[in-house]
Design a protein around this motif. Structure first.
Motif, PDB file in Angstrom:
ATOM      1  N   ASP A  60      35.884  28.426  12.418  1.00  0.00           N
ATOM      2  CA  ASP A  60      36.112  26.989  12.445  1.00  0.00           C
ATOM      3  C   ASP A  60      36.975  26.801  13.935  1.00  0.00           C
ATOM      4  O   ASP A  60      38.173  26.747  13.897  1.00  0.00           O
ATOM      5  CB  ASP A  60      36.603  26.255  11.397  1.00  0.00           C
ATOM      6  CG  ASP A  60      36.610  24.741  11.578  1.00  0.00           C
ATOM      7  OD1 ASP A  60      36.336  24.262  12.772  1.00  0.00           O
ATOM      8  OD2 ASP A  60      37.031  24.052  10.601  1.00  0.00           O
ATOM      9  N   ARG A  61      36.210  26.280  14.991  1.00  0.00           N
ATOM     10  CA  ARG A  61      37.211  26.162  16.427  1.00  0.00           C
ATOM     11  C   ARG A  61      37.724  24.772  16.297  1.00  0.00           C
ATOM     12  O   ARG A  61      38.576  24.386  17.197  1.00  0.00           O
ATOM     13  CB  ARG A  61      35.939  26.128  17.347  1.00  0.00           C
ATOM     14  CG  ARG A  61      35.243  27.433  17.597  1.00  0.00           C
ATOM     15  CD  ARG A  61      35.375  28.010  19.203  1.00  0.00           C
ATOM     16  NE  ARG A  61      34.920  28.969  19.418  1.00  0.00           N
ATOM     17  CZ  ARG A  61      35.492  30.023  19.776  1.00  0.00           C
ATOM     18  NH1 ARG A  61      36.564  29.997  19.757  1.00  0.00           N
ATOM     19  NH2 ARG A  61      34.874  31.235  20.050  1.00  0.00           N
ATOM     20  N   THR A  62      37.555  23.998  15.335  1.00  0.00           N
ATOM     21  CA  THR A  62      38.549  22.763  15.131  1.00  0.00           C
ATOM     22  C   THR A  62      39.789  22.944  14.489  1.00  0.00           C
ATOM     23  O   THR A  62      40.670  22.018  14.808  1.00  0.00           O
ATOM     24  CB  THR A  62      37.819  21.717  14.085  1.00  0.00           C
ATOM     25  OG1 THR A  62      37.664  22.123  12.814  1.00  0.00           O
ATOM     26  CG2 THR A  62      36.484  21.332  14.690  1.00  0.00           C
ATOM     27  N   LEU A  63      40.080  24.140  13.924  1.00  0.00           N
ATOM     28  CA  LEU A  63      41.155  24.646  13.467  1.00  0.00           C
ATOM     29  C   LEU A  63      42.081  25.055  14.528  1.00  0.00           C
ATOM     30  O   LEU A  63      41.683  25.596  15.709  1.00  0.00           O
ATOM     31  CB  LEU A  63      41.305  25.662  12.649  1.00  0.00           C
ATOM     32  CG  LEU A  63      40.508  25.325  11.141  1.00  0.00           C
ATOM     33  CD1 LEU A  63      40.571  26.577  10.099  1.00  0.00           C
ATOM     34  CD2 LEU A  63      41.246  24.101  10.469  1.00  0.00           C
ATOM     35  N   PRO A  64      43.630  24.956  14.364  1.00  0.00           N
ATOM     36  CA  PRO A  64      44.506  25.567  15.477  1.00  0.00           C
ATOM     37  C   PRO A  64      44.261  26.867  15.604  1.00  0.00           C
ATOM     38  O   PRO A  64      43.947  27.655  14.699  1.00  0.00           O
ATOM     39  CB  PRO A  64      45.676  25.212  14.983  1.00  0.00           C
ATOM     40  CG  PRO A  64      45.510  24.137  14.036  1.00  0.00           C
ATOM     41  CD  PRO A  64      44.342  24.402  13.272  1.00  0.00           C
ATOM     42  N   ARG A  65      44.170  27.398  17.199  1.00  0.00           N
ATOM     43  CA  ARG A  65      44.024  28.669  17.254  1.00  0.00           C
ATOM     44  C   ARG A  65      44.868  29.740  16.424  1.00  0.00           C
ATOM     45  O   ARG A  65      44.652  30.695  16.119  1.00  0.00           O
ATOM     46  CB  ARG A  65      44.369  28.878  18.931  1.00  0.00           C
ATOM     47  CG  ARG A  65      44.204  30.411  19.486  1.00  0.00           C
ATOM     48  CD  ARG A  65      44.463  30.201  20.804  1.00  0.00           C
ATOM     49  NE  ARG A  65      44.050  31.432  21.295  1.00  0.00           N
ATOM     50  CZ  ARG A  65      44.257  31.823  22.484  1.00  0.00           C
ATOM     51  NH1 ARG A  65      45.107  31.312  23.222  1.00  0.00           N
ATOM     52  NH2 ARG A  65      43.631  32.785  23.247  1.00  0.00           N
ATOM     53  N   GLY A  66      46.230  29.396  16.313  1.00  0.00           N
ATOM     54  CA  GLY A  66      47.095  30.345  15.457  1.00  0.00           C
ATOM     55  C   GLY A  66      46.634  30.453  14.035  1.00  0.00           C
ATOM     56  O   GLY A  66      46.702  31.684  13.545  1.00  0.00           O
ATOM     57  N   VAL A  67      46.106  29.481  13.435  1.00  0.00           N
ATOM     58  CA  VAL A  67      45.539  29.416  12.059  1.00  0.00           C
ATOM     59  C   VAL A  67      44.323  30.536  12.278  1.00  0.00           C
ATOM     60  O   VAL A  67      44.351  31.411  11.354  1.00  0.00           O
ATOM     61  CB  VAL A  67      45.029  28.104  11.510  1.00  0.00           C
ATOM     62  CG1 VAL A  67      44.011  28.237  10.394  1.00  0.00           C
ATOM     63  CG2 VAL A  67      46.128  27.333  11.270  1.00  0.00           C
ATOM     64  N   ARG A  68      43.479  30.460  13.262  1.00  0.00           N
ATOM     65  CA  ARG A  68      42.145  31.287  13.135  1.00  0.00           C
ATOM     66  C   ARG A  68      42.777  32.690  13.404  1.00  0.00           C
ATOM     67  O   ARG A  68      42.124  33.541  12.983  1.00  0.00           O
ATOM     68  CB  ARG A  68      41.345  30.723  14.403  1.00  0.00           C
ATOM     69  CG  ARG A  68      40.649  29.551  13.866  1.00  0.00           C
ATOM     70  CD  ARG A  68      39.608  29.269  15.022  1.00  0.00           C
ATOM     71  NE  ARG A  68      40.272  28.615  15.963  1.00  0.00           N
ATOM     72  CZ  ARG A  68      40.039  28.752  17.268  1.00  0.00           C
ATOM     73  NH1 ARG A  68      39.200  29.583  17.580  1.00  0.00           N
ATOM     74  NH2 ARG A  68      40.726  28.375  18.108  1.00  0.00           N
ATOM     75  N   VAL A  69      43.830  32.741  14.393  1.00  0.00           N
ATOM     76  CA  VAL A  69      44.193  34.303  14.570  1.00  0.00           C
ATOM     77  C   VAL A  69      44.904  34.957  13.353  1.00  0.00           C
ATOM     78  O   VAL A  69      44.572  36.053  12.950  1.00  0.00           O
ATOM     79  CB  VAL A  69      45.475  34.246  15.891  1.00  0.00           C
ATOM     80  CG1 VAL A  69      46.060  35.404  15.799  1.00  0.00           C
ATOM     81  CG2 VAL A  69      44.670  33.907  16.899  1.00  0.00           C
ATOM     82  N   ARG A  70      45.497  34.106  12.509  1.00  0.00           N
ATOM     83  CA  ARG A  70      45.902  34.723  11.244  1.00  0.00           C
ATOM     84  C   ARG A  70      45.032  34.985  10.433  1.00  0.00           C
ATOM     85  O   ARG A  70      44.899  35.944   9.736  1.00  0.00           O
ATOM     86  CB  ARG A  70      46.655  33.520  10.802  1.00  0.00           C
ATOM     87  CG  ARG A  70      48.237  33.623  10.742  1.00  0.00           C
ATOM     88  CD  ARG A  70      48.995  32.468  10.204  1.00  0.00           C
ATOM     89  NE  ARG A  70      49.413  31.613  11.349  1.00  0.00           N
ATOM     90  CZ  ARG A  70      49.533  30.449  11.220  1.00  0.00           C
ATOM     91  NH1 ARG A  70      49.721  29.708   9.991  1.00  0.00           N
ATOM     92  NH2 ARG A  70      50.065  29.696  12.303  1.00  0.00           N
ATOM     93  N   LEU A  71      43.712  34.093  10.125  1.00  0.00           N
ATOM     94  CA  LEU A  71      42.820  34.526   9.538  1.00  0.00           C
ATOM     95  C   LEU A  71      42.013  35.710   9.684  1.00  0.00           C
ATOM     96  O   LEU A  71      41.490  36.602   8.862  1.00  0.00           O
ATOM     97  CB  LEU A  71      41.830  33.486   9.156  1.00  0.00           C
ATOM     98  CG  LEU A  71      42.451  32.176   8.562  1.00  0.00           C
ATOM     99  CD1 LEU A  71      41.596  30.934   8.853  1.00  0.00           C
ATOM    100  CD2 LEU A  71      42.414  32.503   7.023  1.00  0.00           C
ATOM    101  N   TRP A  72      41.816  36.018  11.186  1.00  0.00           N
ATOM    102  CA  TRP A  72      41.249  37.209  11.765  1.00  0.00           C
ATOM    103  C   TRP A  72      41.895  38.483  11.409  1.00  0.00           C
ATOM    104  O   TRP A  72      41.438  39.420  11.171  1.00  0.00           O
ATOM    105  CB  TRP A  72      40.757  37.118  13.154  1.00  0.00           C
ATOM    106  CG  TRP A  72      39.443  35.932  13.350  1.00  0.00           C
ATOM    107  CD1 TRP A  72      39.410  34.964  13.973  1.00  0.00           C
ATOM    108  CD2 TRP A  72      38.308  36.474  12.824  1.00  0.00           C
ATOM    109  NE1 TRP A  72      38.138  34.292  13.933  1.00  0.00           N
ATOM    110  CE2 TRP A  72      37.157  35.438  13.110  1.00  0.00           C
ATOM    111  CE3 TRP A  72      37.685  37.381  12.243  1.00  0.00           C
ATOM    112  CZ2 TRP A  72      36.057  35.341  12.927  1.00  0.00           C
ATOM    113  CZ3 TRP A  72      36.432  37.166  11.642  1.00  0.00           C
ATOM    114  CH2 TRP A  72      35.638  36.503  11.967  1.00  0.00           C
ATOM    115  N   LEU A  73      43.514  38.168  11.507  1.00  0.00           N
ATOM    116  CA  LEU A  73      44.192  39.253  11.329  1.00  0.00           C
ATOM    117  C   LEU A  73      44.334  39.607   9.839  1.00  0.00           C
ATOM    118  O   LEU A  73      44.266  40.758   9.449  1.00  0.00           O
ATOM    119  CB  LEU A  73      45.659  39.064  11.788  1.00  0.00           C
ATOM    120  CG  LEU A  73      45.970  38.990  13.297  1.00  0.00           C
ATOM    121  CD1 LEU A  73      47.538  38.470  13.308  1.00  0.00           C
ATOM    122  CD2 LEU A  73      45.748  40.418  13.925  1.00  0.00           C
ATOM    123  N   LEU A  74      43.974  38.826   8.875  1.00  0.00           N
ATOM    124  CA  LEU A  74      43.890  38.849   7.674  1.00  0.00           C
ATOM    125  C   LEU A  74      42.536  39.715   7.305  1.00  0.00           C
ATOM    126  O   LEU A  74      42.457  40.608   6.426  1.00  0.00           O
ATOM    127  CB  LEU A  74      43.966  37.658   6.885  1.00  0.00           C
ATOM    128  CG  LEU A  74      43.220  37.749   5.238  1.00  0.00           C
ATOM    129  CD1 LEU A  74      44.468  38.426   4.534  1.00  0.00           C
ATOM    130  CD2 LEU A  74      43.161  36.202   4.737  1.00  0.00           C
TER     131      LEU A  74
END
Length: 140
Positions: A60-74
């Motif tokens: 979801d590109r509407t979420l902050p970048r840091g959130v998306r990075v955390r999720l991809w790291l998960l």
């Protein structure tokens, strides 16, 4: 040589103590999280929906970048054969993965809001209620 062995034993002992402390912390967190209405069987049924939720949130590109990075790291952590506690150990091997997922989801909810969970949840309303409970959100 004895100095090197002493250092190696001290490091190994420190690692054992750290693993035991992490394991105790993990048990405490899992006990606290599981006190609610969600049984372990229900939690296992949530796994496919939970994986879809993490993937959808990460994309979801509407979420902050840091959130998306955390999720991809998960996602990378869950896919990796390297774990905090090896998966070959019964119960605690998978419990560390559960703890990491819960901590990341709580972080995501704090940053992106509970609406992001609701918007991307692919499962049933009962499943969403369980995930909200794991994330520390009140029923609603």
């Amino acid at each position: 040589m004895s100095g090197a062995w002493g250092t190696a034993l001290a490091v190994a002992g420190g690692l054992v103590v750290a693993l035991v402390l992490c394991w105790l912390l993990l048990l405490a967190v899992l006990w606290r999280v599981s006190r609610g209405r969600t049984s372990w069987r229900d939690a296992l049924r949530l796994l496919p929906d939970l994986l879809r939720l993490v993937r959808r949130l990460a994309a979801d590109r509407t979420l902050p970048r840091g959130v998306r990075v955390r999720l991809w790291l998960l996602v990378a952590y869950l896919a990796s054969p390297v774990d905090l506690v090896p998966d070959v150990l019964p119960v605690i091997g998978w419990a560390d993965d559960v703890l990491v997922v819960v901590l990341v989801l709580r972080s995501v909810v704090r940053r992106a809001g509970p609406q992001a969970l609701e918007r991307h949840w692919p499962g049933t309303p009962d499943g969403l209620a369980a995930i909200r409970s794991l994330c520390g959100l009140t029923a609603g």
